[in-house]
Design an enzyme around this catalytic site. Structure first.
Site, PDB file in Angstrom:
ATOM      1  N   HIS A 402     -12.991   0.727  -9.271  1.00 42.33           N
ATOM      2  CA  HIS A 402     -11.549   0.902  -9.374  1.00 42.33           C
ATOM      3  C   HIS A 402     -10.844   0.801  -8.027  1.00 42.33           C
ATOM      4  CE1 HIS A 402      -7.930   1.620 -11.478  1.00 42.33           C
ATOM      5  NE2 HIS A 402      -8.404   2.418 -12.416  1.00 42.33           N
ATOM      6  N   ASP A 406      -8.054  -3.034 -11.096  1.00 42.56           N
ATOM      7  CA  ASP A 406      -7.339  -2.082 -11.939  1.00 42.56           C
ATOM      8  C   ASP A 406      -7.629  -2.377 -13.405  1.00 42.56           C
ATOM      9  OD1 ASP A 406      -6.281  -0.754  -9.782  1.00 42.56           O
ATOM     10  OD2 ASP A 406      -4.499  -2.022  -9.697  1.00 42.56           O
TER      11      ASP A 406
END
Lengths: 431, 328
Positions: A402, A406
């Site tokens: 992450h 995204d």
């Protein structure tokens, strides 16, 4: 008469301090220039230090057994001539950074006056390339016999060692993060967990090197990479029909089985090109967008998990991928993968369906930023239009880093894979 | 395809380019009637006339200064500096004017000029006829510095230099003029400035060089292979500015050991820049210290043959340095 200071000589390039062994003269003794004055021992050599001048020993400043830095005053001589002036500085050995002491001697601390600089650790040193390669292939360079100058371990030595049988098991783990941690025998990260409790009748299985490497890399990935996870399901009824239609002729023609894996690899390679941020690596203060699309295939072997890499997967069609995947997994099972086979991955596919799961949470093979699974294909009743039909369904699970990716991009990626798989039907070409 | 010497390749390329482009003019000391001291321009005045190939006064600043004016006004001058050692009177014109006009005119004017100059030693030229001058000019943004090693590269690089809209220093090794031969295609072709060339593939060690010492390095590499079993890769930079950084890093990553070979004096020579680039970008691929083999830091190439030989980078010296590094 003048006073001349005798300094601790430098008895070797890397030597920073010396210990007085034995004084061969005592105060009041006459001494000739170059006559032995004192025995000095260092971690490298023992030597008799000659007197820098003829005269009489005036004072001894450092006692036997004491250690002082190079350049420290150890004795004073009374010599003929003027008092020690600017043209009279002739230390026994170069001591450029320590000013020679001047005539009025405060008894230059007959103990270890100042903390001596730590002697440099004498030991084996490895070049950056050796360290990097050893890390990549998961071996300890201490184990490698060097063929370079003075027995130095060269990069080729590491490469050959890794490709030889000696290190095969150790090298058989996913090629991952070229991070800083040296290949210690037991990485602290693993030791730091809750201690196991060993009771009667329990047995202890020593770690194999491949298990050790897997452990270290899994811990590192889980501890350093913020894993996020998502899943989509895909209707692969068309793919199942397509494979059914071709599989026997394919085996006869190509000599390898037609599994679902090459279709998945093809879909993933295309999706990586469509969503390039999934084909990237975290690099601390930057993100490396990888140009080549090299897809690792997680493969279970009886030695443990290995991840051989299909290089330039985006340039192969389904037939080519089937051959390449078959060849790599076969070599993996035989323990014949080379370092080259396992390096350079930019993304990983895990064919978990082969072990019968329907949902998994895979660990990212850092520094890659994603790993996707293809779970078991199962027939399920699903709503098609306004009717319920029996369809072949498969779950695709994606773990992603992450920091780099995204959720929207990750979803776009996995949906691109899904669409590519769902677009296949019985009539699709094998390309 | 014809086999020709390095010198013949320069001459035939000039001839071919002059036939193609009437804007090209050549001038310099003795280049006209005499055809140049090395005979590079022999026959060109006869073919193209005194207005396109002409003798100049012995005044390098004027040669280059007028070429700058001619270039700005639409010609493609190819001035010759008789020996690179004589280029320094023109240094101001090259560095202060030619290199900066593109910037100074906000892009309106360029100086499409190719300054040809024979450089290098080993030909009993002593102190005023032996120097390697590339580092002075490689330092200057706005210039390009081209140093071909082979007749093939001479043709493609010279044609590209003539087409370039900005000034190019084209350095020809005079030792190569008659000693280096090779095949040169008849048809015109361009080699982009800034593209290095792997002249020999290898796996154990990389030798990075440019100009004449590329040829010496290839000889050394052959000996390394035959006598020592060492596989040396030879990377020819071909142009030191612009510089093909990718090629330098690629060969470094491949072998992990780099020997940089150049004839210029060691200190401040262009090899220092190559070394710095490797150290900055490829530390973790280095398996040995970066090494340089270059001319010694003495004021001049001596005239005495023994001393000249001692100064020169030779195939044997490259072989020994490379072998040491390969064994590191």
């Amino acid at each position: 008469m003048a006073v001349k200071t005798v300094q601790m000589p430098q008895l070797g390039e890397s030597v920073t301090e010396g210990t007085i062994g034995q004084w061969l003269k005592k105060p009041g003794d006459a001494i000739e220039e170059y006559e032995s004055l004192v025995e000095v021992t260092t971690d490298k050599v023992n030597a008799e230090v000659p007197s820098p001048a003829g005269g009489v020993v005036k004072r001894i400043l450092v006692q036997e057994g004491e250690t002082v830095p190079v350049g420290a005053a150890i004795a004073e001589l009374e010599v003929e001539g003027e008092d020690e002036g600017e043209d009279d500085q002739q230390p026994v050995a170069p001591a450029s950074d320590v000013p020679s002491s001047v005539a009025a001697p405060t008894p230059a601390a007959p103990t270890v006056a100042e903390p001596a600089p730590r002697p440099r650790r004498e030991g084996v040193r490895y070049s950056p390339a050796v360290r990097k390669l050893a890390e990549e292939v998961g071996i300890n360079p201490d184990d490698v016999t060097g063929t370079g100058a003075g027995g130095r371990v060269t990069r080729n030595d590491v490469r050959q060692y890794a490709e030889s049988g000696a290190a095969r098991s150790a090298a058989g783990a996913p090629s991952a993060a070229p991070a800083a941690a040296p290949p210690a025998p037991a990485p602290a990260a693993i030791l730091a967990g809750a201690p196991a409790r060993v009771e009667d009748a329990d047995t202890l299985v020593p770690l194999t090197s491949v298990r050790r490497v897997i452990a270290e890399r899994m811990v590192r990935s889980k501890q350093t990479v913020p894993h996020a996870w998502l899943m989509v399901e895909a209707d692969v009824t068309g793919l199942v029909a397509l494979r059914e239609r071709h599989k026997e002729a394919f085996r006869a023609r190509e000599g390898v089985a037609l599994t679902y894996l090459p279709f998945m690899l093809r879909a993933v390679a295309e999706a990586l090109r469509a969503v390039p941020v999934m084909n990237a690596q975290w690099n601390g203060d930057s993100i490396v967008m990888k140009k080549r699309v090299n897809v690792g295939i997680a493969a279970a072997t009886d030695r443990g998990l290995v991840v051989p890499v299909v290089k330039d997967a985006d340039q192969l069609n389904v037939v080519g991928l089937a051959h390449r995947a078959q060849e790599l997994t076969q070599r993996a099972r035989q323990g014949k993968l080379t370092v080259e086979d396992m390096s350079g991955g930019t993304f990983t596919v895990d064919n978990t369906g082969a072990v019968g799961t329907v949902l998994t949470y895979p660990i990212i093979n850092a520094p890659e930023v994603g790993i996707v699974t293809m779970e078991s294909i199962v027939k399920r009743p699903v709503v098609v239009g306004d009717a319920i039909a029996v369809r072949s369904m498969v779950n695709l699970c994606l773990s992603f880093d992450h920091r780099v990716v995204d959720g929207a991009e990750a979803a776009l990626f996995v949906n691109t894979v899904k669409k590519a798989l769902e677009a296949l039907d019985k009539e699709s070409p094998l390309s | 395809m014809a086999v020709m010497t390095y010198l013949e390749s320069v001459r035939e390329t000039l001839r071919q380019e002059m036939r193609r482009d009437p804007r090209i003019i050549i001038y310099g000391e003795d280049v006209g009637v005499r055809g140049g001291v090395f005979r590079v321009t022999e026959g060109l005045q006869a073919e193209f006339g005194e207005e396109r190939v002409m003798d100049s006064p012995l005044a390098e600043a004027a040669i280059v200064g007028t070429a700058i004016g001619a270039a700005i006004n639409g010609l493609r001058p190819i001035p010759e500096i008789q020996f690179a050692d004589f280029i320094f009177p023109a240094f101001n014109q090259i560095v202060e004017e030619a290199a900066r006009i593109r910037y100074r005119s906000n892009g309106d004017f360029g100086v499409p000029m190719v300054v040809r100059a024979p450089y290098g030693g080993g030909i009993h030229g002593a102190l005023y006829h032996s120097q390697s001058v590339e580092a002075f000019f490689a330092h200057v943004p706005g210039l390009k510095v081209v140093m071909p090693a082979t007749p093939y590269d001479v043709k493609g690089l010279l044609a590209s230099s003539i087409e370039d809209e900005d000034p190019v220093i084209f350095l020809e090794h005079k030792g190569a003029y008659r000693s280096i031969r090779g095949e040169v295609p008849d048809e015109r072709y361009l080699i982009p400035l800034g593209s290095a060339d792997v002249k020999r593939q290898g796996t154990d060690i990389s030798i990075i060089s440019w100009g004449m010492t590329v040829n010496f390095s290839l000889t050394a590499a052959q000996k390394l292979e035959q006598e020592d079993g060492v596989s040396a890769e030879v990377l020819d930079l071909r142009t030191v500015r612009p510089l093909d950084v990718d090629a330098i890093l690629a060969t470094t990553k491949k072998t992990g050991k780099v020997l940089i070979v150049y004839e210029d004096n060691l200190t401040g020579g262009f090899g220092g820049e190559v070394s710095a680039i490797i150290a900055e970008h490829a530390l973790f691929d280095l398996d040995a210290p970066i090494r340089r083999l270059a001319g010694p830091d003495v004021p001049a190439m001596p005239y005495a043959p023994t001393l000249e030989h001692a100064f020169m980078v030779t195939p044997d010296k490259i072989h020994d340095a490379a072998l040491n590094l390969a064994r590191f």
